[in-house]
Design an enzyme around this catalytic site. Structure first.
Site, PDB file in Angstrom:
ATOM      1  N   LYS A 139      -4.621 -32.856  -0.123  1.00 32.57           N
ATOM      2  CA  LYS A 139      -5.660 -31.924  -0.548  1.00 32.57           C
ATOM      3  C   LYS A 139      -5.137 -30.507  -0.328  1.00 32.57           C
ATOM      4  CE  LYS A 139     -10.551 -30.856   0.352  1.00 32.57           C
ATOM      5  NZ  LYS A 139     -11.747 -31.340   1.082  1.00 32.57           N
ATOM      6  N   ASP A 195     -22.247 -35.202   4.255  1.00 31.13           N
ATOM      7  CA  ASP A 195     -22.156 -35.236   2.786  1.00 31.13           C
ATOM      8  C   ASP A 195     -21.861 -36.645   2.306  1.00 31.13           C
ATOM      9  OD1 ASP A 195     -22.381 -34.136   0.271  1.00 31.13           O
ATOM     10  OD2 ASP A 195     -20.315 -33.424   0.186  1.00 31.13           O
ATOM     11  N   GLY A 215      -7.256 -35.260  -8.765  1.00 32.05           N
ATOM     12  CA  GLY A 215      -8.534 -34.625  -9.065  1.00 32.05           C
ATOM     13  C   GLY A 215      -8.496 -33.170  -8.651  1.00 32.05           C
ATOM     14  N   SER A 216      -9.423 -32.390  -9.201  1.00 32.32           N
ATOM     15  CA  SER A 216      -9.491 -30.972  -8.880  1.00 32.32           C
ATOM     16  C   SER A 216     -10.941 -30.534  -8.918  1.00 32.32           C
ATOM     17  CB  SER A 216      -8.664 -30.154  -9.872  1.00 32.32           C
ATOM     18  OG  SER A 216      -8.622 -28.796  -9.505  1.00 32.32           O
ATOM     19  N   GLY A 217     -11.305 -29.648  -7.996  1.00 35.13           N
ATOM     20  CA  GLY A 217     -12.661 -29.143  -7.929  1.00 35.13           C
ATOM     21  C   GLY A 217     -12.681 -27.680  -7.571  1.00 35.13           C
ATOM     22  N   GLY A 218     -13.855 -27.192  -7.191  1.00 33.23           N
ATOM     23  CA  GLY A 218     -14.004 -25.769  -6.940  1.00 33.23           C
ATOM     24  C   GLY A 218     -13.229 -25.276  -5.745  1.00 33.23           C
ATOM     25  N   MET A 219     -12.994 -26.128  -4.744  1.00 28.85           N
ATOM     26  CA  MET A 219     -12.352 -25.699  -3.510  1.00 28.85           C
ATOM     27  C   MET A 219     -10.861 -26.030  -3.450  1.00 28.85           C
ATOM     28  SD  MET A 219     -14.804 -24.201  -2.021  1.00 28.85           S
ATOM     29  CE  MET A 219     -16.600 -24.156  -1.983  1.00 28.85           C
ATOM     30  N   VAL A 260      -6.449 -32.307  -5.362  1.00 32.79           N
ATOM     31  CA  VAL A 260      -5.862 -33.439  -4.640  1.00 32.79           C
ATOM     32  C   VAL A 260      -4.712 -34.001  -5.463  1.00 32.79           C
ATOM     33  CG1 VAL A 260      -6.277 -35.716  -3.644  1.00 32.79           C
ATOM     34  CG2 VAL A 260      -8.053 -33.978  -3.545  1.00 32.79           C
TER      35      VAL A 260
END
Length: 763
Positions: free
Chosen positions: A42, A136, A21-25, A28
């Site tokens: 990560k 969170d 997966g990949s996100g703004g920060m 992984v």
């Protein structure tokens, strides 16, 4: 998904296999260690590497994740927060996130919902006890693993005594699952903010919608702070528990410990909505949550394994994401039988599931479990013999060799003496009369999970000793013989390390009569010795290309074997059973047994085993009973009505599976027919152990329940005695019958004893 052009081939020496997966920060990746173990890494995006504020935040994430690595989180394996491009490697957790499951399958109900609620509350309890606030908790940060829910992504967590970073211009948290104080004054956020988030998450799990859903995050935030939650669609029993979690003021909410008390009293069926207080809400602990189910009625599914597990989860790539795209996996962690793993110290020791059978004693022959059942839910079972002379109830802690190992002991009784071992204790002699300690032999090293005491003869006690990893001397593990009277060491031999892969039991040595049979240190043969003198009676090599483990059942000794290639690949599918001549060590011809089997005990001269049921790479329970008649070599198999997940056991000639949520099901070993099924208030129970007129089951908390053998009627139940994990599958029995007394082992080396005919009153 596959690696992309520009992705690194390795990070920190770990070979990358795929993107999760990949996100703004950050991103992984799925990676592999040199030994073949898969991990999730990560990797922080390059543009943040030079941001001092972000580096501080990432260091805090690594520190928080290390502090809470345990049974309900992804353990940190390695990290480099100071690297040019920071990264962190955690245990690779298999399963859908809660968000994915709700999207694909809809809300949870019944046992699944109750299991989720209890598991997540236990996670918060352990997180808060090491001084961390998650901040969170949301559906994408909860993974439904085969072993239960796991909390991931500590990207914005902090120690409870630290100031929160300002993080100017960045939204820290996810509004639908944030607490009012988190939205208004984030510097004042404490553990009860997580309790508020848990309440919103459980409403989402039960209904598919949050209690403050609105068309925009701004309206959602407003409703969190000012409006009452929408709970009409929440099952009534759960609503009564969740409601206080959503109090606007932190002091009005329960702590995680208090919430856990309320959740454990919820009924298994949480699928009915209605007015608050209906359907069993408000039930007190004194009722023991007894649910009398009709005999021979298949019980409801009672394990997280019933949830679809088809995706791969790692630690979230940013504050809003968790696992791979679309819920698909680039590969799955084999959850098959494998080489036993050593405990990590401190909290990480709780991660692994205790192995079946544990190594306390040989398999039982299924003694008498009949008679004296009493009447109703208040009668008590008569003890099988008189109490030890001068006995009074007692409660003791047995100190082990290392304070950072959360031990659980297992005991055997010999007259008025108890011999207990496990964790940092090779063995200890305890008086059954008052719990006083006569002697203790400590183990300096990190124990193998699920391995406790080997057993005892009239004059000898046998246990496991593990080498200190910081100062290794000699073999990694040994079988040690101690004089029963004085605790003096008599002899020690290196021990093998592959039994769990073959039998599903962490039991490399067994007591057989006055002898002890071990697997040698090179994992190449069985060895039999006189238990007291250590004199070798025979050595028998394993069959060519095979790995074997000893199984003692009644008067019989067996070697259970599997191809070494399957053991090494963690995919044992072709097992055989050979009877062993106890005098000479000669192996008889192999008997092929269907599928992966776990030896349970004997019934009418036959060895009884449960066949494991696998869903892909995950053990999902047991689907059949196998009987092997050693004289005729006949093998019979009876399929169960459906797979049953939980902890197996055998007592009084009956096979049992105890589900994580307290459901106990009894099976006829000859036909596989369900004899009875009962809901108890003991989650993660091990056992049962048969006494005269009762079956005893207990959990790591020390809660004990007694059931009537014939129909499972509850006879009595006690309150917890120790702060331990529940929901643990595969643990060996914790109850020892010492005449008319019951001795119970619980978490943190806790032992307590009471008169079986006068158990402690609950409440």
């Amino acid at each position: 998904m596959s690696l992309r052009a520009g992705d690194p081939a390795e990070i920190g020496g770990y070979s990358l296999e795929a993107r999760l997966g990949s996100g703004g920060m950050g991103t992984v990746f799925l990676a592999r260690t040199d030994s073949g173990r898969r991990v999730a890494i990560k990797l922080i995006h390059q543009q943040f590497a030079g941001d001092d504020e972000f580096r501080i935040r990432f260091r805090q994430e690594v520190a928080a994740a290390r502090r809470v690595s345990g049974a309900f989180t992804a353990a940190v394996i390695d990290a480099a927060p100071e690297a040019e491009q920071p990264w962190m490697a955690t245990a690779y957790i298999e399963g859908h996130t809660l968000a994915q499951h709700i999207a694909e399958h809809g809300p949870l109900t019944g046992t699944e919902l109750r299991t989720l609620a209890i598991g997540l509350t236990e996670a918060l309890r352990d997180i808060h006890r090491v001084g961390v606030v998650h901040r969170d908790l949301k559906p994408s940060n909860v993974v439904l693993s085969p072993e239960g829910p796991r909390v991931i992504d500590f990207g914005i967590s902090r120690a409870a005594d630290q100031q929160t970073l300002t993080m100017t211009g960045r939204v820290i948290g996810t509004p639908p699952f944030m607490s009012p104080e988190q939205l208004q004054a984030p510097r004042g956020v404490g553990p009860r903010s997580d309790v508020f988030s848990l309440g919103t998450l459980l409403v989402y799990a039960a209904t598919g919608q949050g209690p403050f859903d609105a068309d925009s995050p701004y309206m959602t935030a407003y409703q969190v702070v000012h409006e009452e939650p929408a709970l009409d669609a929440v099952p009534a029993a759960l609503r009564a528990v969740v409601g206080p979690c959503l109090d606007k003021e932190p002091d009005g909410r329960p702590s995680a410990d208090e919430l856990l008390v309320r959740l454990r009293d919820l009924p298994g069926d949480l699928g009915v909505t209605g007015p608050a207080g209906a359907g069993g809400a408000g039930r007190t602990r004194d009722t023991h949550t007894h649910h009398h189910l009709a005999a021979d009625t298949p019980p409801p599914g009672a394990a997280p394994a019933a949830l679809p597990v088809t995706a791969t989860a790692g630690s979230g790539a940013d504050d809003t994401a968790g696992v791979g795209d679309g819920g698909t996996s680039a590969g799955a962690v084999p959850a098959r039988r494998g080489v036993r793993r050593r405990w990590r110290p401190v909290l990480a020791a709780a991660v692994a599931v205790a192995a079946i059978g544990g190594g306390v004693a040989a398999l039982t022959s299924g003694g008498s479990g009949s008679g004296g059942e009493g009447d109703g839910g208040t009668s008590v079972a008569a003890p099988g013999a008189a109490l030890p002379h001068g006995f009074k109830p007692w409660h003791r802690t047995v100190l082990g060799g290392r304070e950072d190992i959360p031990d659980e002991l297992r005991c055997v009784a010999r007259g008025d003496a108890l011999f207990c071992g496990g964790g940092g204790v090779v063995a200890a002699r305890i008086s059954a009369v008052d719990g006083s300690r006569v002697w203790t032999a400590n183990s300096p090293g990190v124990p193998v999970q699920g391995m406790h005491l080997v057993g005892a003869t009239d004059d000898t006690v046998l246990g496991y000793r593990f080498a200190d990893q910081e100062n290794p001397q000699g073999p990694a593990s040994e079988v040690v013989a101690l004089d029963a009277a004085k605790g003096r060491e008599l002899w020690a031999v290196p021990s093998g390390a592959q039994s769990k892969a073959v039998t599903g039991r962490s039991q490399d040595a067994v007591v057989s009569g006055s002898s002890v049979v071990t697997v040698d240190g090179s994992n190449s043969r069985l060895e039999s010795r006189d238990a007291h003198s250590g004199r070798v009676a025979w050595r028998t090599p394993f069959p060519a290309g095979a790995q074997c483990a000893p199984v003692a059942a009644g008067a019989q000794l067996y070697a259970m074997c599997a191809p070494r290639s399957e053991v090494d690949s963690l995919e044992v599918t072709h097992s055989t059973l050979r009877r062993v001549d106890r005098a000479s060590g000669k192996l008889e011809r192999p008997i092929t047994i269907p599928g992966r089997q776990v030896p349970m005990g004997t019934a009418e001269g036959s060895l009884v085993m449960l066949r494991e049921y696998w869903e892909g790479p995950a053990l999902a329970g047991y689907d059949g009973v196998t009987r092997v008649d050693p004289a005729s070599r006949k093998v019979s198999f009876s399929r169960l009505a459906k797979p049953f997940a939980g902890t197996p056991g055998m007592a009084g000639g009956t096979v049992f599976v105890s589900g994580q949520t307290g459901l106990v099901t009894a099976f006829d070993p000859a036909t596989g027919r369900t004899k009875w099924s009962r809901q108890t208030n003991v989650e993660g129970a091990s056992g049962p152990v048969a006494g005269r007129g009762a079956l005893y089951l207990s959990s790591a908390t020390g809660r004990v329940t007694a059931l009537a053998p014939r129909d499972g009627r509850p006879l009595w139940s006690t309150d917890p005695q120790a702060d331990g994990l529940t929901g643990e599958e595969g643990a060996s029995p914790r109850v020892t019958v010492a005449g008319g007394a019951l001795v119970v082992a619980a978490a943190k080396n806790t032992l307590f004893a009471f008169d079986a005919s006068h158990p402690p009153k609950s409440g």
